[in-house]
Design a protein around this motif. Structure first.
Motif, PDB file in Angstrom:
ATOM      1  N   TRP A 145       0.685  -1.163   0.044  1.00  0.00           N
ATOM      2  CA  TRP A 145       0.141   0.131  -0.127  1.00  0.00           C
ATOM      3  C   TRP A 145       0.859   1.260  -0.074  1.00  0.00           C
ATOM      4  CZ3 TRP A 145      -4.237  -0.949   4.419  1.00  0.00           C
ATOM      5  CH2 TRP A 145      -4.740  -2.178   4.084  1.00  0.00           C
ATOM      6  N   ILE A 177      -8.404   0.395  -2.019  1.00  0.00           N
ATOM      7  CA  ILE A 177      -7.878  -0.855  -0.863  1.00  0.00           C
ATOM      8  C   ILE A 177      -9.168  -1.628  -0.526  1.00  0.00           C
ATOM      9  CG2 ILE A 177      -7.360  -0.632   1.568  1.00  0.00           C
ATOM     10  CD1 ILE A 177      -5.377   1.272   1.145  1.00  0.00           C
ATOM     11  N   ARG A 189     -11.405  -2.464  -2.339  1.00  0.00           N
ATOM     12  CA  ARG A 189     -11.481  -3.603  -3.458  1.00  0.00           C
ATOM     13  C   ARG A 189     -10.739  -4.666  -3.393  1.00  0.00           C
ATOM     14  NH1 ARG A 189     -12.054   0.913  -7.004  1.00  0.00           N
ATOM     15  NH2 ARG A 189      -9.939   0.115  -7.916  1.00  0.00           N
ATOM     16  N   TYR A 190      -9.420  -4.351  -2.911  1.00  0.00           N
ATOM     17  CA  TYR A 190      -8.492  -5.504  -2.615  1.00  0.00           C
ATOM     18  C   TYR A 190      -8.864  -6.066  -1.174  1.00  0.00           C
ATOM     19  CZ  TYR A 190      -3.961  -7.132  -0.736  1.00  0.00           C
ATOM     20  OH  TYR A 190      -2.941  -8.045  -0.145  1.00  0.00           O
ATOM     21  N   GLU A 247      -9.052 -10.035  -1.044  1.00  0.00           N
ATOM     22  CA  GLU A 247      -8.264 -10.914  -0.207  1.00  0.00           C
ATOM     23  C   GLU A 247      -8.917 -11.697   1.014  1.00  0.00           C
ATOM     24  OE1 GLU A 247      -4.125  -9.286   2.432  1.00  0.00           O
ATOM     25  OE2 GLU A 247      -6.000  -8.476   2.817  1.00  0.00           O
TER      26      GLU A 247
END
Length: 399
Positions: A100, A366, A368-369, A373
């Motif tokens: 990040w 983030i 969406r990530y 994850e």
């Protein structure tokens, strides 16, 4: 800074030292369950543990962990606290956000400094939003709003709360923070009478392998003892410091804890610790440090000055299981990472964190990530659990 509750005004103070709040007020929020003299759920958010980090200069100037403790007061009474730090890097956190940081800085942003609500250098799940009984919802809300306000007013990139409980993660997400799910490996005590009873729950091949590893480890030519409380002496820390330095230099470049921390730990934390020491020919050659909670043993550090087959597995994993069974503890948390723990009876479980990011576009990326994850972690846990060492019947009983 104040947060208006429906009928009371809550004042949020940011402290640079635990000297600015009494141990009684802090621990009334951090570990009210220990008020009668019992053990806290975990020792890591207690005043004595965090102050040991501060007094030993393991945190503070030059470490990248600058204390910014949050204290919420109502009518002059401390109702909630949180161990918060200003961070100039992402070391010692174990919930990794290096990617990040790199992405944000490549896009022209400034990721550091950031704010971190965490126990430094300690990947152990526990409450991070510490509230006095009766103020759980009000206190957590005040701490989150206060921390976000501190970050926003200082124009910092982000705020993170790592290794919080699942309940805190769910509540924090409802308050607008982003929820992250990662994984660790924990050993669960199924009311085993002894280590052999645990072995009986494993497949034949895994059971034989563990017996073989324990025999090889015990054949190193010395003795292995687990020490607690007054059994731990200053000379044990002299030896363990050498082990810790070696491991710290190889893993992190330099140790996170100072030598002084272990001297302070000898005075104020030895009842919270189980120290495994391997001795051969009058010399300590390896050791593993665990912390003791009310229901959990937390594996933290390992090191050695001699290499012996399987001694690492014995000191870190099997001695921990022995201790947990003997003390009636519910589980062993063996620290960060390590799929090699799976074959030794430690199964994958979820760990949780919360995140706030100031930049809306970056926050959306983030979010969406994190969604992708979470799905990947859930699938990984399901697959790894099926490859665990337990007999099929045992797995079915556990489900």
């Amino acid at each position: 800074m104040t947060d208006q509750s429906p009928d009371k005004t809550i004042a949020i103070n940011v402290l640079s030292s635990l000297d600015q709040v009494t141990a009684e007020d802090w621990d009334a929020c951090a570990c009210p369950e220990a008020a009668g003299g019992g053990r806290p759920h975990d020792p890591f958010t207690t005043h004595r543990f965090l102050k040991a980090l501060e007094d030993s200069r393991s945190v503070g100037t030059g470490t990248g962990w600058d204390p910014r403790y949050l204290v919420a007061e109502m009518d002059g009474k401390v109702i909630a606290v949180a161990p918060m730090y200003g961070k100039s890097h992402s070391q010692g956190e174990y919930i990794f956000d290096h990617n990040w940081a790199h992405a944000y800085e490549r896009a022209g942003g400034r990721y550091y400094p950031k704010l971190q609500i965490a126990v430094p250098f300690t990947p152990a799940t526990g409450r991070r939003f510490l509230t006095r009984p009766g103020f759980e919802a009000t206190g957590m809300s005040a701490l989150i709003q206060g921390a976000v306000q501190v970050a926003a007013e200082a124009r910092l990139s982000s705020l993170h709360a790592t290794f919080c409980t699942e309940a805190e993660a769910i509540a924090g997400a409802e308050m607008g923070l982003m929820r992250r799910v990662t994984q660790q490996f924990h050993w669960i005590n199924r009311d085993y009478a002894d280590f052999d009873a645990f072995l009986a729950s494993l497949s034949s091949r895994k059971r034989k392998n563990i017996r073989k590893e324990r025999a090889r480890a015990q054949d190193f030519g010395g003795t292995i003892r687990t020490l607690t409380g007054d059994e731990i002496k200053p000379e044990h820390w002299d030896a363990f410091w050498v082990f810790y330095q070696d491991t710290g230099a190889r893993k992190w470049g330099s140790p996170y804890l100072t030598r002084w921390f272990f001297d302070i730990a000898q005075e104020v934390l030895r009842d919270d610790m189980a120290l495994v020491m391997a001795e051969r020919d009058g010399q300590y050659v390896a050791g593993a440090l665990n912390f003791i909670g009310r229901d959990v043993l937390y594996g933290r550090y390992w090191g050695c000055i001699e290499d012996h087959p399987c001694l690492h597995f014995e000191a870190c994993y099997y001695q921990a299981i022995d201790f947990a069974i003997a003390e009636g503890l519910a589980r062993v948390e063996a620290g960060a990472q390590g799929e090699h723990k799976l074959a030794r009876g430690y199964l994958p479980v979820q760990t949780h964190s919360l995140h706030w990011v100031a930049d809306p576009g970056f926050a959306d990326a983030i979010a969406r990530y994190l969604e992708a994850e979470r799905d990947a972690v859930d699938q990984d846990i399901e697959i790894l659990t099926q490859y665990g060492p337990f007999r099929k019947e045992t797995r079915e009983e556990q489900q």
